[in-house]
Motif scaffolding. Structure first.
Motif, PDB file in Angstrom:
ATOM      1  N   HIS A 185       0.834  -1.210   0.000  1.00 30.23           N
ATOM      2  CA  HIS A 185       0.000   0.000   0.000  1.00 30.23           C
ATOM      3  C   HIS A 185       0.871   1.263   0.000  1.00 30.23           C
ATOM      4  O   HIS A 185       0.625   2.214  -0.750  1.00 30.23           O
ATOM      5  CB  HIS A 185      -0.913   0.001   1.219  1.00 30.23           C
ATOM      6  N   GLN A 191      -4.684  -1.210  -2.475  1.00 31.69           N
ATOM      7  CA  GLN A 191      -5.681  -0.997  -1.437  1.00 31.69           C
ATOM      8  C   GLN A 191      -5.613  -2.089  -0.381  1.00 31.69           C
ATOM      9  O   GLN A 191      -5.502  -3.268  -0.708  1.00 31.69           O
ATOM     10  CB  GLN A 191      -7.080  -0.977  -2.057  1.00 31.69           C
ATOM     11  N   ASP A 193      -7.665  -3.835   2.741  1.00 33.20           N
ATOM     12  CA  ASP A 193      -8.944  -3.952   3.437  1.00 33.20           C
ATOM     13  C   ASP A 193      -8.649  -4.000   4.928  1.00 33.20           C
ATOM     14  O   ASP A 193      -8.118  -4.985   5.437  1.00 33.20           O
ATOM     15  CB  ASP A 193      -9.680  -5.223   2.990  1.00 33.20           C
TER      16      ASP A 193
END
Length: 353
Positions: A185, A191, A193
């Motif tokens: 990231h 991305q 989570d």
């Protein structure tokens, strides 16, 4: 203000207790998974036969399907055998290979799948992935999460302790995997989570910091819960990212480069996780990993798995090729053969001191 939420795919029931298997029929009926008891039960040729003798009297309407191995061919054959038989669910009764075969077959015929784990060797028992051998080696196939998860601690105690130790290594590797995800990231913008990462990391930390061992019911319960939570974390993220980073790349490299010689999955990823934590400069955590792995009788050096230093270096060098597109500490550092050898020498020196 709109209320925003999301549905999380997870089992409707998770039973991790002593004697859980004794009331399997009642549990499935109570949860409205199978009131009739019409089940297709996939079993192994080993422990599966013994458990069949125990369960057959209480599951008189079930049909039993011995599974030869953990290949895609066995999974397709099971699906073909149960197709059109009007079952309520498919039950995978056994270790990871049997459960993965049952997952794939259930998905293929559109039936819910119940996982009844007889060992805790890895986190695949509750994951949305079926890992099956094929003509090209080994493949990962997306499948629905099991609708029910049953882990009988009495049965787990009867399994070889090496399988429990393997599950410990797989659970601990979550911490390294999430660190790789967060690194990706930061560097690539991938991305993350947050919920999936939190669940996977918490599961790993629970095992890392538990004072118990393989003969302790409270520890076995925490380990089983950690493996189930890891599977749910993968369901949330939609892939294996919360539980698969450099540690798993190294393990896959062992499998591909040294077929027939590789150790258990959890043994390999545990060592891979300790080395990956060392590579990222997390010396304190790497030390905790090594201490925990050693305490549970798991390998922390390649020689303890039957591999030479040269073979380990080759596996680390090859590892990024096993997961194209995945960014971990290995891709970030992009070490040469000589640099990997030097890093390993420093790692080995540190953990021996």
């Amino acid at each position: 203000m709109p209320v925003l939420t999301r549905l999380i795919p997870s089992p409707v029931v998770v039973d991790i207790t002593r004697g859980a298997m004794d009331d399997l029929a009642g549990l499935l009926a109570d949860q409205r998974i199978s009131a009739s008891g019409k089940l297709a039960i996939a079993i192994s040729g080993g422990s599966g036969r013994q458990l069949r003798a125990k369960l057959e009297p209480v599951l008189p309407h079930a049909d039993w399907y011995p599974v030869a191995d953990g290949t895609i061919d066995s999974a397709v054959k099971l699906a073909d055998d149960i197709k059109g038989r009007r079952y309520d669910a498919v039950v995978g009764l056994g270790g990871g290979k049997i459960i993965d075969v049952a997952k794939y077959a259930a998905a293929r015929v559109g039936l819910p799948m119940v996982a009844v784990a007889t060992n805790l060797a890895h986190d695949g028992i509750c994951s949305p992935v079926a890992t099956l051998d094929n003509d090209n080696g080994r493949g990962s196939y997306g499948v629905p999460t099991p609708i029910a998860m049953v882990i009988d601690l009495d049965v787990i105690r009867d399994a070889p302790v090496r399988f429990v130790r393997s599950g410990i290594g797989d659970a601990l590797s979550n911490i390294s995997s999430v660190a790789d995800w967060e690194l990706s990231h930061k560097i690539t913008g991938e991305q993350v989570d947050g919920l999936a990462a939190a669940m996977a990391r918490t599961a790993g930390e629970a095992v890392l910091r538990h004072p118990g061992g393989c003969g302790d019911d409270t520890f076995l319960t925490v380990l089983a819960e950690a493996l189930v939570l890891t599977g749910i974390a993968m369901s949330i993220s939609g892939d294996s990212r919360p539980a698969s980073g450099a540690c798993h790349e190294i393990s896959h490299a062992f499998d591909l480069l040294y077929p027939g010689r590789s150790a258990l999955h959890g043994e390999q990823v545990g060592l891979g996780a300790a080395f990956a934590m060392f590579l990222r400069g997390a010396d304190e955590q790497a030390g905790l990993f090594v201490e925990s792995l050693r305490g549970h009788g798991l390998p922390v050096l390649p020689a303890e798995m039957g591999f030479t230093v040269d073979e380990f270096v080759a596996a680390v060098e090859y590892a990024p090729q096993t997961r194209p597109g995945r960014f971990t500490i290995l891709e970030h550092l992009n070490l040469s053969t000589a640099e990997i050898r030097d890093a390993y020498a420093d790692y080995a020196k540190t953990i021996r001191s």
